[in-house]
Motif scaffolding. Structure first.
Motif, PDB file in Angstrom:
ATOM      1  N   GLU A  73      -3.373   2.994   2.775  1.00 38.70           N
ATOM      2  CA  GLU A  73      -2.790   3.478   1.282  1.00 38.70           C
ATOM      3  C   GLU A  73      -1.698   2.305   0.626  1.00 38.70           C
ATOM      4  O   GLU A  73      -1.858   2.394  -0.411  1.00 38.70           O
ATOM      5  N   GLY A  74      -1.034   1.928   1.615  1.00 37.78           N
ATOM      6  CA  GLY A  74      -0.171   0.819   1.121  1.00 37.78           C
ATOM      7  C   GLY A  74      -0.974  -0.092   0.534  1.00 37.78           C
ATOM      8  O   GLY A  74      -0.520  -0.816  -0.589  1.00 37.78           O
ATOM      9  N   LEU A 114      -1.675  -1.979  -8.325  1.00 34.22           N
ATOM     10  CA  LEU A 114      -0.714  -2.273  -9.242  1.00 34.22           C
ATOM     11  C   LEU A 114      -1.073  -3.869  -9.745  1.00 34.22           C
ATOM     12  O   LEU A 114      -0.485  -4.111 -10.816  1.00 34.22           O
ATOM     13  N   ILE A 130      -1.230  -2.612   9.342  1.00 39.06           N
ATOM     14  CA  ILE A 130      -0.730  -2.007   8.068  1.00 39.06           C
ATOM     15  C   ILE A 130      -1.759  -0.783   7.918  1.00 39.06           C
ATOM     16  O   ILE A 130      -2.766  -0.564   8.488  1.00 39.06           O
ATOM     17  N   GLU A 131      -1.060  -0.105   7.014  1.00 35.01           N
ATOM     18  CA  GLU A 131      -1.729   1.213   6.523  1.00 35.01           C
ATOM     19  C   GLU A 131      -2.553   1.304   5.248  1.00 35.01           C
ATOM     20  O   GLU A 131      -1.891   0.522   4.328  1.00 35.01           O
ATOM     21  N   CYS A 181      -3.459   9.291   5.129  1.00 37.09           N
ATOM     22  CA  CYS A 181      -2.840   9.300   3.902  1.00 37.09           C
ATOM     23  C   CYS A 181      -3.486   9.558   2.611  1.00 37.09           C
ATOM     24  O   CYS A 181      -2.936  10.013   1.575  1.00 37.09           O
ATOM     25  N   SER A 182      -4.509   8.840   2.518  1.00 41.12           N
ATOM     26  CA  SER A 182      -5.245   8.943   1.387  1.00 41.12           C
ATOM     27  C   SER A 182      -5.801  10.415   1.160  1.00 41.12           C
ATOM     28  O   SER A 182      -6.474  10.788  -0.047  1.00 41.12           O
ATOM     29  N   LEU A 206       2.668  -6.931   3.738  1.00 37.98           N
ATOM     30  CA  LEU A 206       2.748  -5.483   4.493  1.00 37.98           C
ATOM     31  C   LEU A 206       2.939  -5.413   5.915  1.00 37.98           C
ATOM     32  O   LEU A 206       3.547  -4.877   6.747  1.00 37.98           O
ATOM     33  N   PHE A 214      -2.526   0.889  -2.980  1.00 39.66           N
ATOM     34  CA  PHE A 214      -1.483   0.805  -4.031  1.00 39.66           C
ATOM     35  C   PHE A 214      -0.988  -0.599  -4.580  1.00 39.66           C
ATOM     36  O   PHE A 214      -0.631  -0.883  -5.506  1.00 39.66           O
ATOM     37  N   HIS A 215      -0.818  -1.327  -3.568  1.00 38.37           N
ATOM     38  CA  HIS A 215      -0.649  -2.948  -4.084  1.00 38.37           C
ATOM     39  C   HIS A 215      -1.772  -3.430  -4.646  1.00 38.37           C
ATOM     40  O   HIS A 215      -1.452  -3.886  -5.955  1.00 38.37           O
TER      41      HIS A 215
END
Lengths: 137, 397
Positions: free
Chosen positions: B308-309, B316, B305-306, B327-328, B379, B312-313
């Motif tokens: 940044e995903g 949240l 899994i990546e 990606c960050s 994810l 953000f989870h």
């Protein structure tokens, strides 16, 4: 950095998964680059309407949100209509993305194109009709 | 929703006691420390006291303390300042592959100016080898810069040993101690370093202020041209409240270091243990021996899994962490630190740093583990490469 629409989409991803009886399969991206999108569709051969679509994504929040939005934008559309979907339309539909994330939306467009090309190739007998197996449950 | 801050490696909030000490220097004692009148003298007195206090805490003279805008500036000032002042003596600099961009990019810039830079490899836990370091020294070597603590994986580098080797070869030694000062004991005499960078906001001080320690006798070129502040090496009106805050924060951090570290490490160790119990197929990046990494740091890669995903989870769910994914940062490559310790590229994209601080609790760690477990499951269920990647990694073991 992400707007509310993107965060909302990310929190409520649509069409996540893998369609077992798909007749279109596309996988785009590269793990080393940190982005891979896989898309499966069931396209009605009579009407050429995309009846089912699902995606799985290895990627950041933007990659996930754009793949999800792209699937909702092509579901129920014809193959021809889906081929016309641009990454810009996906981004616009999400109310915009940060500049460094635009490439994620390109991936979504490419995954749809790859998927439909695979369908057309199958139809033309250029590739086998054997379905990809989901590699995990 | 409770908000849980697990990003102390990025920054910390100003401690209340520190803020109180800073407050008079905004509107009441607002004079320019370089002015000769009462207002200026009052500000200068506060700056002098702060300088004394920081010098005492680092075990150096107050004339060896230079106030700057932060860690990045201190690194730039030390490395560019020394290299440019001694280019007739030699053009070779030694650093490591896991330095902060403030050091790496400074070295790259110097390469453009004709300097030659050796970027030392590190081992699987992130340590620079003193043997490699010594072997890299040549006749033209003038300067070495090795970080005291790595910002991503928390590895405490053998600075004392490296500085001794540098000294024996007549090489000036700088260390970026931004992640060390306030977290572990730092004594510049005992370490034997010639220059050291620190940044106040990493130890509950204000942002925008840092210190370059430069041993008397070590010559560097003037960094900011202008007025004669900081013994003519760095122009710019002195940031009185920031400087007062920096000194107060360091005082506070050192006074409570033992108790804070004990508590922080307990929470960190609990978290690490629980993550390893609950989540399969992960890498715990950096030193395995807790005594060789700073108390608050932990860093994991989650296969398939990546990052940044994940980030953000967690976000949240009210949990703040950092990601080592490309990606960050907006670049295409994941963390250079993780690649340097041998984490495969695809795995490095799925990395998260959890950096704990004194206010974190076991309950927060447990809540984070639970959210993380769910996030990783979710994810991985939507990852098109998880199983493939696992098989590939098993083959390569």
């Amino acid at each position: 950095m992400y707007n509310e629409e993107v965060i909302n989409e990310f929190q409520n991803l649509q069409n996540v998964g893998f369609i077992e009886n798909h007749n279109a399969y596309g996988k785009i991206g590269n793990a080393a680059c940190g982005d891979i999108m896989e898309m499966t569709m069931y396209i009605n051969p009579e009407t050429e309407i995309i009846e089912q679509v699902a995606f799985r994504t290895f990627g950041c929040a933007a990659a996930q949100a754009t793949s999800s939005r792209a699937t909702t934008l092509v579901k129920g559309k014809t193959v021809q209509e889906a081929l016309e979907l641009t990454n810009k339309a996906v981004v616009d539909s999400l109310g915009g993305l940060p500049a460094q994330k635009i490439h994620c939306s390109v991936l979504a467009e490419e995954a749809i194109k790859a998927c439909i090309e695979n369908y057309l190739d199958r139809k033309a007998g250029k590739v086998s009709n054997e379905n990809e197996k989901p590699k995990m449950v | 929703m409770e908000r849980i801050y697990l990003d102390h490696g990025a920054t910390t909030g100003v401690a209340k006691e520190v803020l109180e000490k800073m407050m008079p220097y905004f509107s009441e004692v607002f004079g320019n420390g370089s002015s000769q009148h009462f207002f200026g003298r009052e500000a200068l007195e506060a700056i002098d006291n702060a300088r004394e206090s920081i010098a005492k805490n680092l075990n150096c003279r107050s004339t060896e303390i230079y106030f700057v805008s932060g860690g990045s500036e201190a690194d730039n000032m030390a490395i560019k300042g020394y290299a440019l002042a001694h280019k007739d003596k030699g053009n070779h600099i030694i650093t490591s592959k896991i330095e902060h961009p403030a050091v790496l990019e400074t070295c790259r810039k110097l390469e453009k100016y004709g300097f030659e830079v050796t970027y030392l490899d590190v081992d699987k836990e992130g340590f620079v080898s003193p043997k490699d370091f010594e072997a890299a020294i040549k006749d033209t070597t003038i300067l070495a810069s090795i970080m005291m603590v790595n910002n991503e994986i928390g590895a405490i580098e053998p600075i004392k040993e490296l500085a001794a080797i540098a000294k024996a070869h007549g090489v000036v030694f700088h260390t970026d101690a931004v992640q060390a000062v306030g977290n572990i004991p730092v004594d510049v005499k005992d370490l034997g370093v010639d220059m050291l960078s620190l940044s106040a906001h990493k130890f509950y001080g204000p942002k925008g202020v840092g210190v370059l320690y430069k041993k008397n006798g070590v010559k560097i070129q003037r960094f900011l041209d202008g007025g004669e502040q900081e013994r003519n090496l760095r122009a710019s009106t002195l940031n009185t409240p920031g400087i007062v805050g920096c000194a107060a924060a360091l005082d506070l951090a050192i006074a409570h270091m033992e108790e804070n570290n004990k508590k922080t490490q307990e929470v960190r160790d609990y978290f690490v243990k629980r993550v390893q119990e609950l989540i399969p197929n992960i890498y715990y990046n950096g030193p395995k021996d807790p005594s060789k990494r700073i108390p608050g740091n932990s860093d994991f890669s989650f296969i398939g899994i990546e990052g940044e995903g994940i980030l953000f989870h967690l976000d949240l769910h009210g949990i703040a962490v950092s990601s080592g994914s490309a990606c960050s940062s907006g670049s295409l490559d994941p963390s250079h630190v993780l690649l340097a310790i041998g984490i495969p590229m695809a795995v490095a994209h799925g990395s998260i740093r959890f950096s704990f601080g004194k206010e974190n609790t076991i309950e927060q760690a447990e809540y984070t583990v639970k959210v993380l477990e769910q996030t990783v499951k979710q994810l991985r269920a939507m990852s098109p490469i998880y199983e493939e990647l696992l098989e590939e990694l098993k083959k390569n073991v």
